[in-house]
Structures are given as structure tokens and as C-alpha cells.
Scaffold this motif. Structure first.
Motif, mmCIF file in Angstrom:
data_model
loop_
_atom_site.group_PDB
_atom_site.id
_atom_site.type_symbol
_atom_site.label_atom_id
_atom_site.label_comp_id
_atom_site.label_asym_id
_atom_site.label_seq_id
_atom_site.Cartn_x
_atom_site.Cartn_y
_atom_site.Cartn_z
ATOM 1 N N LEU A 65 0.814 -1.220 0.000
ATOM 2 C CA LEU A 65 0.000 0.000 0.000
ATOM 3 C C LEU A 65 0.846 1.267 0.000
ATOM 4 O O LEU A 65 0.469 2.257 -0.616
ATOM 5 C CB LEU A 65 -0.955 0.000 1.197
ATOM 6 N N ASN A 66 2.007 1.224 0.664
ATOM 7 C CA ASN A 66 2.871 2.416 0.717
ATOM 8 C C ASN A 66 3.475 2.751 -0.648
ATOM 9 O O ASN A 66 4.003 3.838 -0.842
ATOM 10 C CB ASN A 66 3.968 2.246 1.764
ATOM 11 N N GLU A 67 3.401 1.841 -1.603
ATOM 12 C CA GLU A 67 3.923 2.070 -2.953
ATOM 13 C C GLU A 67 2.869 2.690 -3.878
ATOM 14 O O GLU A 67 3.191 3.062 -5.007
ATOM 15 C CB GLU A 67 4.393 0.740 -3.560
ATOM 16 N N LEU A 68 1.629 2.764 -3.409
ATOM 17 C CA LEU A 68 0.530 3.250 -4.249
ATOM 18 C C LEU A 68 0.310 4.737 -4.051
ATOM 19 O O LEU A 68 0.544 5.286 -2.972
ATOM 20 C CB LEU A 68 -0.747 2.468 -3.936
ATOM 21 N N ASP A 69 -0.176 5.389 -5.090
ATOM 22 C CA ASP A 69 -0.410 6.827 -5.126
ATOM 23 C C ASP A 69 -1.862 7.117 -4.738
ATOM 24 O O ASP A 69 -2.785 6.725 -5.451
ATOM 25 C CB ASP A 69 -0.120 7.318 -6.554
ATOM 26 N N LYS A 70 -2.049 7.804 -3.629
ATOM 27 C CA LYS A 70 -3.416 8.081 -3.150
ATOM 28 C C LYS A 70 -4.173 9.053 -4.051
ATOM 29 O O LYS A 70 -5.378 9.207 -3.909
ATOM 30 C CB LYS A 70 -3.390 8.592 -1.714
ATOM 31 N N SER A 71 -3.492 9.703 -4.987
ATOM 32 C CA SER A 71 -4.202 10.601 -5.898
ATOM 33 C C SER A 71 -4.841 9.841 -7.058
ATOM 34 O O SER A 71 -5.631 10.415 -7.813
ATOM 35 C CB SER A 71 -3.256 11.676 -6.436
ATOM 36 N N LYS A 72 -4.518 8.572 -7.200
ATOM 37 C CA LYS A 72 -5.058 7.745 -8.283
ATOM 38 C C LYS A 72 -6.281 6.969 -7.801
ATOM 39 O O LYS A 72 -6.497 6.791 -6.602
ATOM 40 C CB LYS A 72 -4.005 6.746 -8.782
ATOM 41 N N THR A 73 -7.066 6.493 -8.762
ATOM 42 C CA THR A 73 -8.197 5.618 -8.486
ATOM 43 C C THR A 73 -7.814 4.227 -8.963
ATOM 44 O O THR A 73 -7.423 4.048 -10.116
ATOM 45 C CB THR A 73 -9.461 6.103 -9.230
ATOM 46 N N TYR A 74 -7.920 3.262 -8.074
ATOM 47 C CA TYR A 74 -7.505 1.899 -8.383
ATOM 48 C C TYR A 74 -8.691 1.057 -8.826
ATOM 49 O O TYR A 74 -9.770 1.134 -8.247
ATOM 50 C CB TYR A 74 -6.779 1.282 -7.176
ATOM 51 N N VAL A 75 -8.450 0.282 -9.866
ATOM 52 C CA VAL A 75 -9.461 -0.623 -10.418
ATOM 53 C C VAL A 75 -8.878 -2.019 -10.341
ATOM 54 O O VAL A 75 -7.885 -2.314 -11.013
ATOM 55 C CB VAL A 75 -9.818 -0.252 -11.875
ATOM 56 N N VAL A 76 -9.464 -2.849 -9.489
ATOM 57 C CA VAL A 76 -8.950 -4.207 -9.300
ATOM 58 C C VAL A 76 -9.751 -5.184 -10.145
ATOM 59 O O VAL A 76 -10.926 -4.966 -10.432
ATOM 60 C CB VAL A 76 -8.988 -4.622 -7.814
ATOM 61 N N TYR A 77 -9.069 -6.257 -10.549
ATOM 62 C CA TYR A 77 -9.795 -7.313 -11.252
ATOM 63 C C TYR A 77 -9.219 -8.670 -10.892
ATOM 64 O O TYR A 77 -8.056 -8.801 -10.496
ATOM 65 C CB TYR A 77 -9.797 -7.098 -12.764
ATOM 66 N N ASP A 78 -10.069 -9.665 -11.045
ATOM 67 C CA ASP A 78 -9.743 -11.051 -10.769
ATOM 68 C C ASP A 78 -10.098 -11.846 -12.024
ATOM 69 O O ASP A 78 -10.459 -11.279 -13.055
ATOM 70 C CB ASP A 78 -10.559 -11.499 -9.551
ATOM 71 N N TRP A 79 -10.027 -13.173 -11.934
ATOM 72 C CA TRP A 79 -10.348 -14.037 -13.069
ATOM 73 C C TRP A 79 -11.753 -13.792 -13.596
ATOM 74 O O TRP A 79 -11.955 -13.583 -14.783
ATOM 75 C CB TRP A 79 -10.234 -15.507 -12.675
#
Length: 121
Positions: A65-79
Motif C-alpha cells: 500500500l505504501n507504494e501506491l499513489d493516493k491521488s489515483k483511483t484503483y481498479v482491481v480485477y480477478d479471473w
């Protein structure tokens, strides 16, 4: 009772984002979205991923989490949309104060629509 059902469905649907919103934005040089492949599998099993996605397994996400940019919006995906890894990753991100969604079509739907993929390195 019907209002409770409606409220539940509105909340549930608010957790998802569609490919039609994500894909055009991903193609911009400074996209507001970062797509995360959260599948817990080695590259030889995954074989391909959404073009431009960053691979961070759901089981390891809290350690990164410390490597991620809080100004961005994250879109997660799985199979597939029916599996729980995307939901677990979404919970991790939202609980840590990130703006995040789960991709409504997951990888299966993305590939089914012939949207851009790339081999996993």
C-alpha cells in the motif's frame, strides 16, 4: 423492506466500474486510473493480463500500500466477477483510504469483449 433492497443494490453497484469508463481513460498519458491484477497465481498460470495492468496479488496487497499513489483511483480485477479476490483487494484499498473499484467484467469479460491484453512478463 423494498427500500432496504434498493439501498443494498445501490451500495453494491457503487463498488463496480465498467470497462467503458476505464478503457478510454487508461489510454491517456496521465490516467486517473491504475488497473491492478490481483490474481494470486504465478505468471505461467496467468499467461495474460489487461494491457497496462500492475500485478499485485490480493494476498500481498496490504504489504504494498505504501507504494501506491493516493491521488489515483484503483481498479482491481480477478479471473471472473464471481470470485472473491477482487472484493478482498477492494476492501483492503478502501479500508486504507484509497479510491477504488472492482472492474465489473473482470478479466473473463474483458477478454470476451476482445479488449487489449498483453502477456504476463
Amino acid at each position: 423492506m423494498e427500500n432496504e433492497k434498493i439501498n443494498f443494490l445501490e451500495t453494491y453497484l457503487s463498488l463496480y466500474i465498467g470497462h467503458d469508463e476505464v478503457l478510454p481513460e487508461m489510454q491517456k498519458p496521465d490516467s486517473k486510473y491504475v488497473v491492478l491484477d490481483v490474481r494470486n497465481a504465478p505468471a505461467q498460470i496467468k499467461k495474460d493480463q489487461i494491457k497496462g495492468a500492475v500485478a499485485i496479488a490480493a494476498k500481498d496487497l496490504s504489504d504494498h500500500l505504501n507504494e501506491l499513489d493516493k491521488s489515483k483511483t484503483y481498479v482491481v480485477y480477478d479471473w471472473t466477477a464471481g470470485t472473491t479476490l477482487g472484493k478482498a483487494a477492494l476492501l483492503t484499498l478502501l479500508s486504507a483510504g484509497f479510491k477504488a473499484y472492482e472492474l465489473s467484467c473482470a478479466l473473463e469479460g474483458w477478454k470476451g469483449m476482445h479488449l487489449p491484453t498483453e502477456p504476463v512478463a
